[in-house]
Design an enzyme around this catalytic site. Sequence first.
Site, PDB file in Angstrom:
ATOM      1  N   LYS A 177       1.067  -0.732   0.027  1.00 52.18           N
ATOM      2  CA  LYS A 177      -0.140  -0.184  -0.220  1.00 52.18           C
ATOM      3  C   LYS A 177       0.788   1.168   0.397  1.00 52.18           C
ATOM      4  O   LYS A 177       1.374   1.655   0.910  1.00 52.18           O
ATOM      5  CB  LYS A 177      -0.833   0.115   0.942  1.00 52.18           C
TER       6      LYS A 177
ATOM      7  N   GLU B  12       9.807  15.842  15.141  1.00 50.71           N
ATOM      8  CA  GLU B  12      10.333  15.621  13.660  1.00 50.71           C
ATOM      9  C   GLU B  12       9.079  16.328  13.050  1.00 50.71           C
ATOM     10  O   GLU B  12       8.107  16.396  13.274  1.00 50.71           O
ATOM     11  CB  GLU B  12       9.568  13.834  13.090  1.00 50.71           C
TER      12      GLU B  12
ATOM     13  N   GLU C 292      10.054   1.185  10.011  1.00 51.20           N
ATOM     14  CA  GLU C 292      10.813   2.259   9.550  1.00 51.20           C
ATOM     15  C   GLU C 292      10.206   3.154   9.792  1.00 51.20           C
ATOM     16  O   GLU C 292       9.875   3.554   9.322  1.00 51.20           O
ATOM     17  CB  GLU C 292      12.236   1.333   8.283  1.00 51.20           C
TER      18      GLU C 292
ATOM     19  N   CYS D  33      12.986  11.022   5.736  1.00 51.07           N
ATOM     20  CA  CYS D  33      13.700  10.156   7.683  1.00 51.07           C
ATOM     21  C   CYS D  33      14.698  10.661   8.509  1.00 51.07           C
ATOM     22  O   CYS D  33      15.208  11.034   9.531  1.00 51.07           O
ATOM     23  CB  CYS D  33      13.261   8.877   7.494  1.00 51.07           C
TER      24      CYS D  33
HETATM   25  P1  NAD Z   1       2.816   8.273   8.058  1.00 48.41           P
HETATM   26  O1  NAD Z   1       2.425   7.275   9.246  1.00 48.41           O
HETATM   27  O2  NAD Z   1       1.385   9.655   8.154  1.00 48.41           O
HETATM   28  O3  NAD Z   1       1.959   7.498   7.113  1.00 48.41           O
HETATM   29  C1  NAD Z   1       2.852   6.149   6.422  1.00 48.41           C
HETATM   30  C2  NAD Z   1       1.941   4.942   5.187  1.00 48.41           C
HETATM   31  O4  NAD Z   1       0.794   4.917   6.750  1.00 48.41           O
HETATM   32  C3  NAD Z   1       0.845   5.662   4.538  1.00 48.41           C
HETATM   33  O5  NAD Z   1       1.299   4.871   3.630  1.00 48.41           O
HETATM   34  C4  NAD Z   1      -0.166   5.737   5.374  1.00 48.41           C
HETATM   35  O6  NAD Z   1      -2.046   5.638   4.489  1.00 48.41           O
HETATM   36  C5  NAD Z   1      -0.362   4.619   6.186  1.00 48.41           C
HETATM   37  N1  NAD Z   1      -1.420   4.138   7.510  1.00 48.41           N
HETATM   38  C6  NAD Z   1      -1.528   5.710   8.469  1.00 48.41           C
HETATM   39  N2  NAD Z   1      -2.180   5.351   9.191  1.00 48.41           N
HETATM   40  C7  NAD Z   1      -1.787   3.963   9.330  1.00 48.41           C
HETATM   41  C8  NAD Z   1      -2.895   3.079  10.081  1.00 48.41           C
HETATM   42  N3  NAD Z   1      -3.591   3.156  10.841  1.00 48.41           N
HETATM   43  N4  NAD Z   1      -2.319   2.013   9.775  1.00 48.41           N
HETATM   44  C9  NAD Z   1      -1.887   1.323   8.988  1.00 48.41           C
HETATM   45  N5  NAD Z   1      -1.116   1.881   7.747  1.00 48.41           N
HETATM   46  C10 NAD Z   1      -1.442   3.018   8.153  1.00 48.41           C
HETATM   47  O7  NAD Z   1       3.948   8.780   7.290  1.00 48.41           O
HETATM   48  P2  NAD Z   1       4.242   9.905   5.510  1.00 48.41           P
HETATM   49  O8  NAD Z   1       3.773  10.877   6.459  1.00 48.41           O
HETATM   50  O9  NAD Z   1       3.332   8.665   4.448  1.00 48.41           O
HETATM   51  O10 NAD Z   1       5.248   9.504   5.902  1.00 48.41           O
HETATM   52  C11 NAD Z   1       6.051  10.164   6.249  1.00 48.41           C
HETATM   53  C12 NAD Z   1       7.253   9.469   8.116  1.00 48.41           C
HETATM   54  O11 NAD Z   1       7.806   8.949   7.636  1.00 48.41           O
HETATM   55  C13 NAD Z   1       7.833  10.489   8.224  1.00 48.41           C
HETATM   56  O12 NAD Z   1       7.972  10.003   9.859  1.00 48.41           O
HETATM   57  C14 NAD Z   1       9.568  10.367   7.701  1.00 48.41           C
HETATM   58  O13 NAD Z   1      10.343  10.095   9.326  1.00 48.41           O
HETATM   59  C15 NAD Z   1       8.887   8.654   7.846  1.00 48.41           C
HETATM   60  N6  NAD Z   1      10.081   7.659   6.795  1.00 48.41           N
HETATM   61  C16 NAD Z   1      10.888   6.819   7.135  1.00 48.41           C
HETATM   62  C17 NAD Z   1      12.388   6.279   6.981  1.00 48.41           C
HETATM   63  C18 NAD Z   1      12.546   5.346   7.275  1.00 48.41           C
HETATM   64  O14 NAD Z   1      13.650   4.465   6.784  1.00 48.41           O
HETATM   65  N7  NAD Z   1      12.928   4.999   8.892  1.00 48.41           N
HETATM   66  C19 NAD Z   1      11.819   6.673   5.190  1.00 48.41           C
HETATM   67  C20 NAD Z   1      11.186   6.681   4.778  1.00 48.41           C
HETATM   68  C21 NAD Z   1      10.098   7.624   5.686  1.00 48.41           C
END
Ligand code: NAD
Length: 489
Positions: free
Chosen positions: A182, A392, A258, A293
């Site tokens: 997803k 963050e 992650e 991230c």
């Molecule tokens: P987010 O947590 O809002 O969403 C991430 C994904 O999770 C999306 O596909 C979203 O639809 C899904 N999601 C949301 N609620 C959910 C739930 N209850 N159950 C299952 N899935 C759910 O994050 P974002 O805004 O899309 O991305 C930014 C974040 O991702 C930042 O915190 C960034 O640091 C992190 N990130 C981490 C890495 C890493 O390698 N550590 C890499 C890229 C981004």
Amino acid sequence: MLDFEPEDVALPPGHFIGGKSAQGGPSLEVRRPSDGKLLAFVPDASAEIVDEAVSNAQQAWQESGWGHRPPRERGRVLRRWADLIDTHAGELARLESVGSTRPIRDSFSHEVPFSAECIRFFAECADKFGGDAVPTRRDSLGLILTEPYGVVGAIAPWNFPLSMASWKCGPALAAGNAIVLKPSELTPFSTVRFAELAVQAGVPAGVFNVIQGRGAVAGSALVKHPLIRKVSFTGSTLTGAAVMTDAAHHGMKPVTLELGGKSPQLVYADAGDLDTLADRVVRGFTSNAGQACVSGSRLIVQRGIAEQLLEKIAAMVASVRPGLTWREATRYAPLINERQAMKVDAAVRDSLACGAAAYCGGGFFEHELGGYFYRPTVLTGVDDGMLAVREEIFGPVLTVQVFDEEEQGLALADHPTYGLAACVHTQDLGRAMRATRRLAAGTVWVNRFGRTGDFIIPTGGFKGSGIGKDLGRQAFESNLRYKSVLIDF
Ligand code: NAD
């Protein structure tokens, strides 16, 4: 010439299930970050659609025997897939840049070739790492056998959609699993084409499905689905906690998380040439407008060079200009949407109200493009209690803390919540090693900032930044389960 017109990009229509595009679920609006205009609608999968995709993946996985194929054969398919990614680089880069924050130059020269190389790396793992025969009593044989889990549920964030998909799908497929991915509802398109190319390369139809939709509905239903045997998640720390809770309550599945970061750039006075340093620091917090991230969002600098370094940083960011992601000349990314823009601005304003000072930036660019572009912002006079240091922000904001003694710098660098990455700049090897050992971060860079194409190096966080690793042999191995066998004879 990489310039393109967004209206000319053909967008994949919806989900990708059983090797075919599929519709289902009410529509969600997807907007272009560069100009805020409507890009397209994408379906929002219900739990029923998720069930269809997962059941389809399970059936395809069993019927195709993907998990039982000779590993070298799986490796060959993945290498063909990587080659197809390379030959479709222009198309994939346009799909990535039309709806994400990544300028076309970066998508074309970085995201797409790196994704292809990442798939190649995991193709090579397929027949390199596996079980073991282990020392036991003389009259018995101890074996550790590896096997794929079955269907892996992967959930990706909106930033770097193709890279994130390759980090998750490469190891899962190489290890013999099926995958239901997803992508984020904000950047849903490029991964569908990515999956189509996998099937074209020989991944059996249904073994790689993509579902579109919101996290709270589709994402959560995916994690909870009884046929999902392992979850690989990348996103914020808050969502990661929800995913972990769902996984614990619905089958106790292993999770790789992650999550977010608040990475320090620790600079000692002996770090060397200040222009080089300023360039590294600037790239560390402005890349993708800080929406990474590992963004190096906290500068911890020794007093002797602090003022000079800040002057150079401010001079460098003064030349940053907003641009449309579909123009080759664009270097600086927009923020993904209005919500994120308001969050970044609120964090900066809150810290200013608490006594921080904006050394430069501190607001939005004035421009005619329509998207939200935030000025690279450097905040001085901050303390650990301020929002900009604590949380963050996911924007181009650098907080600055000055130290005198080595120990003080290390204490400031260590964040109470996050531990994704850290970097240390010093010419003193002993100091670099002391810091490397001491910093509680999953990755430590010395005299550089950022990842390379060395996929053998895993990535993953400590503390609130996550559990487990993407990339590296560790990511491949985490897509296998281990069965202990003892044979008496
Ligand atoms: P987010 O947590 O809002 O969403 C991430 C994904 O999770 C999306 O596909 C979203 O639809 C899904 N999601 C949301 N609620 C959910 C739930 N209850 N159950 C299952 N899935 C759910 O994050 P974002 O805004 O899309 O991305 C930014 C974040 O991702 C930042 O915190 C960034 O640091 C992190 N990130 C981490 C890495 C890493 O390698 N550590 C890499 C890229 C981004």
